[in-house]
Design a protein around this motif. Sequence first.
Motif, PDB file in Angstrom:
ATOM      1  N   GLU A   5       0.692  -1.313   0.014  1.00  0.00           N
ATOM      2  CA  GLU A   5      -0.101   0.014   0.083  1.00  0.00           C
ATOM      3  C   GLU A   5       0.984   1.284   0.089  1.00  0.00           C
ATOM      4  N   LEU A   6       0.138   2.305  -0.587  1.00  0.00           N
ATOM      5  CA  LEU A   6       1.031   3.431  -0.602  1.00  0.00           C
ATOM      6  C   LEU A   6       0.894   4.159   0.645  1.00  0.00           C
ATOM      7  N   ASN A  23      -1.991   4.140   5.775  1.00  0.00           N
ATOM      8  CA  ASN A  23      -2.162   3.903   4.140  1.00  0.00           C
ATOM      9  C   ASN A  23      -2.917   5.251   3.867  1.00  0.00           C
ATOM     10  N   ALA A  24      -2.191   5.744   2.893  1.00  0.00           N
ATOM     11  CA  ALA A  24      -2.657   6.766   2.279  1.00  0.00           C
ATOM     12  C   ALA A  24      -3.814   6.720   1.113  1.00  0.00           C
ATOM     13  N   GLY A  25      -4.099   5.679   0.793  1.00  0.00           N
ATOM     14  CA  GLY A  25      -5.169   5.391  -0.209  1.00  0.00           C
ATOM     15  C   GLY A  25      -4.820   6.050  -1.620  1.00  0.00           C
ATOM     16  N   LEU A  45      -0.595  15.911   2.704  1.00  0.00           N
ATOM     17  CA  LEU A  45      -1.505  15.032   2.355  1.00  0.00           C
ATOM     18  C   LEU A  45      -2.526  15.773   1.352  1.00  0.00           C
ATOM     19  N   GLY A  46      -2.415  15.337  -0.022  1.00  0.00           N
ATOM     20  CA  GLY A  46      -3.363  16.334  -0.821  1.00  0.00           C
ATOM     21  C   GLY A  46      -2.687  17.560  -0.969  1.00  0.00           C
ATOM     22  N   GLU A 527       2.183  10.004 -10.561  1.00  0.00           N
ATOM     23  CA  GLU A 527       1.282   9.211 -10.423  1.00  0.00           C
ATOM     24  C   GLU A 527       1.315   8.092 -11.611  1.00  0.00           C
ATOM     25  N   MET A 528       1.818   8.454 -12.679  1.00  0.00           N
ATOM     26  CA  MET A 528       2.183   7.249 -13.594  1.00  0.00           C
ATOM     27  C   MET A 528       2.841   6.182 -13.250  1.00  0.00           C
ATOM     28  N   ASN A 529       3.312   6.269 -12.032  1.00  0.00           N
ATOM     29  CA  ASN A 529       4.183   5.331 -11.608  1.00  0.00           C
ATOM     30  C   ASN A 529       5.168   4.770 -12.568  1.00  0.00           C
TER      31      ASN A 529
END
Length: 852
Positions: A5-6, A23-25, A45-46, A527-529
């Motif tokens: 999990e991230l 877990n940051a979801g 966060l965000g 976010e593309m990982n």
Amino acid sequence: EDGRELGLWRVDVANGAVEVVFNAGDASLRNPNISADGSKVVAELGAGLVLIDTIDGSTSRLPVFGSFDPSVAEQYNKTVSSDAKDLAVSPDGESVAFVSGGDIYVLRKHDKIQRCARVSTNPAPDYSPVWIEDGEALLFVSERDGNGEFYRAKPVRDDLPFYRAVDFEITRLTETSVDESAPALSPDGKRMAWARGPGELVVGSPLTFEIERVLYSGFEAPSFEWAPDSRWLAWSAVNDDFNYDIFIGRADQDFTPFNLTTHPDDDTNPHWSPDGRKLAFTSRRQMLDETDVWVAWLNRDDAEMSERERLEAAEAKQLAKEEEEKKKKELKKKDENKDEPAEEGEEEEDDGEEEPVLVEIDFSDLSLRLRRLTKFEANEKALGWSHDSEKVYFNVSQGTRLTSGTSGEKGFFEVDIWDRETDELESETISSLVLVDKTVFYVKKGKIVGREEKAETYPFSVRVREDRPALRAAIIDEGWRALDRMFYDPEFHGHDWAASLAKWRPLAASASTAEDFSVSMNWMLGEMNASHMGFYGGGKSEAKETDKQITGALGVIWDDQHQGAGRKVAEVIKGMPAARANSALAVGDIVLSVNSISYVVGENWARLMLATAGEECFLKVVNAAGEEREVAIRPSAWSAVRKALYTRKVEMARAKVETESAGNLGYIHIEGMGQSSLLEFERDLFRAASGKSALLIDVRENGGGWTTDMVLAMLMVKNHAITIPRGGGVGYPQGRRIFATWDKPIVVLCNENSYSNAEIFSWSIKTLGRGPVVGKKTYGAVISTGAAHLLDGSYVRLPFRGWYVNNAERTNMELNGCPPDYPVENLPGDFSAGIDRQLDKAIAVGLDLIAG
């Protein structure tokens, strides 16, 4: 790839066990900072802050209150007076269109009267201006509607030239599902050539843009140029092996494109001579990766003429021209003596226009009629021709992958195609070269220059109003589009790429500083990982005057167990200031003060060393016998210390390998996959491996590069013969080989910090069966990457080519690290304890290989 999990995790120092804390979801957890007692972590966060309890994983949002004055204005005025590119000269030669900062401008070509108008003002990028309708309008490419499309610009007032106009009518001309780009009007104005989508070269109507024929289709759009007769085009296209060749094709009829260069290395930048008899291009067909300017003789006669024949032919041509001019003058004089106009059949006065060029190409053995024009110890790049087709303009720059760091000539030159004599025209390289009549226009350091007999700069200065949030929104859109069009995986690693733009665009556009904007851009890309990503060049908002000092280093390892005054030396690092004879420190020495400032136990030692790098300092030192002395020393920068510590680590590992293998194993660490490490590896094949029975090759902590295939050239060679000189022994002449070689057993070490080309190397050793691999699975970050430059000068890295293992599964090396044959985990506490389990295993495996 392990399905973790991230979020925030913790690892046990003793056994390496991991567990999730928070877990940051789907949110982005960034920049964590832990409290002194380790019980709390605060992080972004965000778009906000979160407080995390490290014991039970509970969280609470931290509200942020307050107001601020923006560090930069959201709307501001700026003067555009540089950064020109994409020059286009009007048919009458009086106006020059260009691009600066993503907008189209037109200036008046005059040495004293400065006039310049901003034609396009949309925040989105506009580029590639082309004069159409006999200079009454401009065609250009814009991304303002989310796609690269053609637009037309014309002054609202028909009685004003572009450079005097204030208002312009902008009309969209195309609306397609793919990008249109690189428009080029044929010399006769009857056809337009342009790039369509990611890799098509097409020709069609300049009025309707209806496509007549597709000249080329691939995965990358070619660079191209019209022939002077508007029938032919030349282009440089890439194949699946990423080799570029020059092709010639017809625009007016079906014709199978002809490969002019047919060479296994890059040939690019084709340029037709104005007389249509020659084609200049750039070729990388010499050693050391250097490029040169070459010319192709399109007519056999030109290639076969001796110098005498050429000069005689030129003389005859000149005499014929003079005779023709004489006849015209006599006709003109005769007509002046007549009272009536010339009768039918009698010639009227010539309008002075030259006969149109007709390109005729002898394709027989054309690929053999190529001649090298330049031979600099550098890179030469063809740019275009002089008006008489006698000289080729080119740039000279220094450095290739194999010759980085070299010095020599650079700048803008011309070369005579007959005697190959070169002349320097500018001391700096130039860009955007355009030939109009006898004048060549180009950009030098962002300024527009015209050159005939001498160079003349045409300055421009336009005051414009910028909207920073709108500009930032356009930049993030442009960066997103570049990856949307060119990212190597059309599925974006299974990610919803459009959702990332929707998520991060508002934050990026409203960023209060350049740094915050860069953070938003980079988290969108993240976010593309994918590896090899990033946004760069977004600027800084820090004060213009800052106190930046370089902290000096003595080059010692301190004794952390020392309890008394000062700092005690535990080890002196070889090659560092403290190891020099005239400033030597010894093990057991205690440094009490620096420049008469005493060190107080528990305080920040770095403050004493602030601004001392490269400067003479004075240390008060007490040795183990209690004797006090003053040492004058010149501390180094910490970059030198890091290099010295790296060398120390390698030497310690090499000594360990030789000791524990009784001298049977050699050890080489490859620091990076670049030129310097490649040369060091070749040297080490003699220095560290000579006389050994097997070799350990360590690519742990290797950040990658490009040299895997060259390292393999040293490791995969088998002797096809031997040589024996009189009185000597069996060997092979090293001078006949490209590199030194090693054909005995090898063991490769890799770990989770082996990155990019170091992973390709690890995979290659497994795939080719050259030897076993020991350690931990590599990072899984293997993509070829380029860059997409954005309208404000920033850029995003652009992964355009995937790498796949040559196995039945075609394993994608991106996100799939190379698994070792012998997995070994180095635990978090091993380093400080001097333990290297992976190296220990590699020694055992190497000894087993020797034993058979």
